[in-house]
Motif scaffolding. Structure first.
Motif, PDB file in Angstrom:
ATOM      1  N   ASN A 263      11.396  -3.236   5.793  1.00 24.40           N
ATOM      2  CA  ASN A 263      12.258  -3.591   4.662  1.00 24.40           C
ATOM      3  C   ASN A 263      12.590  -2.408   3.763  1.00 24.40           C
ATOM      4  OD1 ASN A 263      11.654  -7.025   4.166  1.00 24.40           O
ATOM      5  ND2 ASN A 263      13.616  -6.048   3.792  1.00 24.40           N
ATOM      6  N   ARG A 264      11.959  -1.310   3.983  1.00 25.14           N
ATOM      7  CA  ARG A 264      12.289  -0.108   3.203  1.00 25.14           C
ATOM      8  C   ARG A 264      13.660   0.432   3.606  1.00 25.14           C
ATOM      9  NH1 ARG A 264       8.237   5.059   2.532  1.00 25.14           N
ATOM     10  NH2 ARG A 264       9.442   6.098   0.913  1.00 25.14           N
ATOM     11  N   GLY A 265      14.063   0.179   4.841  1.00 21.68           N
ATOM     12  CA  GLY A 265      15.335   0.710   5.321  1.00 21.68           C
ATOM     13  C   GLY A 265      16.321  -0.330   5.804  1.00 21.68           C
ATOM     14  N   SER A 266      15.905  -1.603   5.920  1.00 22.23           N
ATOM     15  CA  SER A 266      16.820  -2.638   6.412  1.00 22.23           C
ATOM     16  C   SER A 266      16.364  -4.014   5.940  1.00 22.23           C
ATOM     17  CB  SER A 266      16.865  -2.626   7.945  1.00 22.23           C
ATOM     18  OG  SER A 266      15.613  -3.038   8.478  1.00 22.23           O
ATOM     19  N   THR A 267      17.284  -4.955   6.036  1.00 24.14           N
ATOM     20  CA  THR A 267      16.966  -6.369   5.810  1.00 24.14           C
ATOM     21  C   THR A 267      17.431  -7.120   7.047  1.00 24.14           C
ATOM     22  OG1 THR A 267      19.087  -6.969   4.815  1.00 24.14           O
ATOM     23  CG2 THR A 267      17.376  -6.132   3.318  1.00 24.14           C
ATOM     24  N   VAL A 268      17.101  -8.382   7.130  1.00 20.98           N
ATOM     25  CA  VAL A 268      17.547  -9.196   8.261  1.00 20.98           C
ATOM     26  C   VAL A 268      19.074  -9.175   8.345  1.00 20.98           C
ATOM     27  CG1 VAL A 268      17.626 -11.540   9.187  1.00 20.98           C
ATOM     28  CG2 VAL A 268      15.489 -10.641   8.276  1.00 20.98           C
ATOM     29  N   GLU A 269      19.734  -9.120   7.203  1.00 17.00           N
ATOM     30  CA  GLU A 269      21.198  -9.131   7.163  1.00 17.00           C
ATOM     31  C   GLU A 269      21.832  -7.851   7.705  1.00 17.00           C
ATOM     32  OE1 GLU A 269      23.043 -11.805   6.616  1.00 17.00           O
ATOM     33  OE2 GLU A 269      21.105 -12.794   6.548  1.00 17.00           O
ATOM     34  N   THR A 270      21.036  -6.847   8.020  1.00 19.35           N
ATOM     35  CA  THR A 270      21.539  -5.610   8.625  1.00 19.35           C
ATOM     36  C   THR A 270      21.982  -5.843  10.066  1.00 19.35           C
ATOM     37  OG1 THR A 270      19.985  -4.342   7.263  1.00 19.35           O
ATOM     38  CG2 THR A 270      20.911  -3.218   9.190  1.00 19.35           C
ATOM     39  N   PHE A 271      21.409  -6.836  10.743  1.00 25.11           N
ATOM     40  CA  PHE A 271      21.523  -6.945  12.191  1.00 25.11           C
ATOM     41  C   PHE A 271      22.384  -8.053  12.800  1.00 25.11           C
ATOM     42  CE2 PHE A 271      17.468  -5.012  11.025  1.00 25.11           C
ATOM     43  CZ  PHE A 271      17.621  -3.775  11.627  1.00 25.11           C
ATOM     44  N   PRO A 272      22.825  -9.087  12.081  1.00 21.42           N
ATOM     45  CA  PRO A 272      23.486 -10.222  12.739  1.00 21.42           C
ATOM     46  C   PRO A 272      24.688  -9.857  13.625  1.00 21.42           C
ATOM     47  CG  PRO A 272      22.954 -10.832  10.513  1.00 21.42           C
ATOM     48  CD  PRO A 272      22.643  -9.365  10.656  1.00 21.42           C
ATOM     49  N   GLU A 273      25.549  -8.976  13.176  1.00 24.23           N
ATOM     50  CA  GLU A 273      26.722  -8.624  13.996  1.00 24.23           C
ATOM     51  C   GLU A 273      26.310  -7.964  15.309  1.00 24.23           C
ATOM     52  OE1 GLU A 273      29.792  -6.501  11.925  1.00 24.23           O
ATOM     53  OE2 GLU A 273      29.575  -7.768  10.151  1.00 24.23           O
ATOM     54  N   LEU A 274      25.336  -7.083  15.262  1.00 24.66           N
ATOM     55  CA  LEU A 274      24.861  -6.409  16.476  1.00 24.66           C
ATOM     56  C   LEU A 274      24.226  -7.396  17.437  1.00 24.66           C
ATOM     57  CD1 LEU A 274      23.151  -3.334  14.766  1.00 24.66           C
ATOM     58  CD2 LEU A 274      25.314  -3.321  16.009  1.00 24.66           C
ATOM     59  N   ILE A 275      23.413  -8.291  16.897  1.00 27.78           N
ATOM     60  CA  ILE A 275      22.726  -9.281  17.721  1.00 27.78           C
ATOM     61  C   ILE A 275      23.743 -10.230  18.354  1.00 27.78           C
ATOM     62  CG2 ILE A 275      21.125 -11.239  17.622  1.00 27.78           C
ATOM     63  CD1 ILE A 275      19.596  -9.577  15.436  1.00 27.78           C
ATOM     64  N   ASP A 276      24.693 -10.705  17.563  1.00 26.44           N
ATOM     65  CA  ASP A 276      25.728 -11.613  18.058  1.00 26.44           C
ATOM     66  C   ASP A 276      26.586 -10.946  19.137  1.00 26.44           C
ATOM     67  OD1 ASP A 276      27.244 -14.176  17.798  1.00 26.44           O
ATOM     68  OD2 ASP A 276      28.845 -12.781  17.217  1.00 26.44           O
ATOM     69  N   ALA A 277      26.971  -9.703  18.919  1.00 21.43           N
ATOM     70  CA  ALA A 277      27.812  -8.975  19.881  1.00 21.43           C
ATOM     71  C   ALA A 277      27.115  -8.798  21.228  1.00 21.43           C
ATOM     72  CB  ALA A 277      28.208  -7.615  19.315  1.00 21.43           C
ATOM     73  N   ALA A 278      25.788  -8.819  21.225  1.00 23.00           N
ATOM     74  CA  ALA A 278      25.010  -8.673  22.461  1.00 23.00           C
ATOM     75  C   ALA A 278      24.778 -10.014  23.159  1.00 23.00           C
ATOM     76  CB  ALA A 278      23.672  -8.001  22.158  1.00 23.00           C
ATOM     77  N   GLY A 279      25.343 -11.103  22.594  1.00 25.60           N
ATOM     78  CA  GLY A 279      25.153 -12.419  23.204  1.00 25.60           C
ATOM     79  C   GLY A 279      23.811 -13.044  22.867  1.00 25.60           C
ATOM     80  N   LEU A 280      23.224 -12.578  21.780  1.00 25.35           N
ATOM     81  CA  LEU A 280      21.906 -13.049  21.373  1.00 25.35           C
ATOM     82  C   LEU A 280      21.989 -13.765  20.028  1.00 25.35           C
ATOM     83  CD1 LEU A 280      20.019  -9.750  22.259  1.00 25.35           C
ATOM     84  CD2 LEU A 280      20.172 -11.819  23.664  1.00 25.35           C
ATOM     85  N   ALA A 281      20.887 -14.410  19.623  1.00 24.26           N
ATOM     86  CA  ALA A 281      20.831 -15.122  18.353  1.00 24.26           C
ATOM     87  C   ALA A 281      19.455 -14.950  17.726  1.00 24.26           C
ATOM     88  CB  ALA A 281      21.105 -16.611  18.565  1.00 24.26           C
ATOM     89  N   VAL A 282      19.410 -14.911  16.404  1.00 24.23           N
ATOM     90  CA  VAL A 282      18.141 -14.873  15.683  1.00 24.23           C
ATOM     91  C   VAL A 282      17.555 -16.284  15.691  1.00 24.23           C
ATOM     92  CG1 VAL A 282      17.047 -14.510  13.431  1.00 24.23           C
ATOM     93  CG2 VAL A 282      18.843 -12.950  14.213  1.00 24.23           C
ATOM     94  N   VAL A 283      16.298 -16.412  16.125  1.00 23.65           N
ATOM     95  CA  VAL A 283      15.649 -17.724  16.157  1.00 23.65           C
ATOM     96  C   VAL A 283      14.549 -17.856  15.109  1.00 23.65           C
ATOM     97  CG1 VAL A 283      16.270 -18.227  18.543  1.00 23.65           C
ATOM     98  CG2 VAL A 283      14.111 -17.059  18.063  1.00 23.65           C
TER      99      VAL A 283
END
Length: 63
Positions: free
Chosen positions: A11-31
């Motif tokens: 959390n010093r360099g990122s939050t969960v909200e840093t990654f959704p577009e990258l995860i979605d573009a890879a055909g994946l989802a946060v569970v």
């Protein structure tokens, strides 16, 4: 068999909200997420993001 990626972040360099577009573009989802903060922290605070293929059955332990 479908697996679960457990991604450790800081959390010093990122939050969960840093990654959704990258995860979605890879055909994946946060569970799930665990230990995360909404804002960046001044100290290192490690957190986890559970990621799976979109539409996969999420195992009970990941809820």
């Amino acid at each position: 068999m479908i697996g679960v990626i457990v991604l450790q972040e800081n959390n010093r360099g990122s939050t969960v909200e840093t990654f959704p577009e990258l995860i979605d573009a890879a055909g994946l989802a946060v569970v799930f997420t665990h230990g995360d903060h909404k804002e960046l922290t001044h100290e290192s605070v490690f957190y986890f993001i559970g990621i799976m293929k979109k539409g996969a059955n999420v195992p009970a332990w990941a809820y």
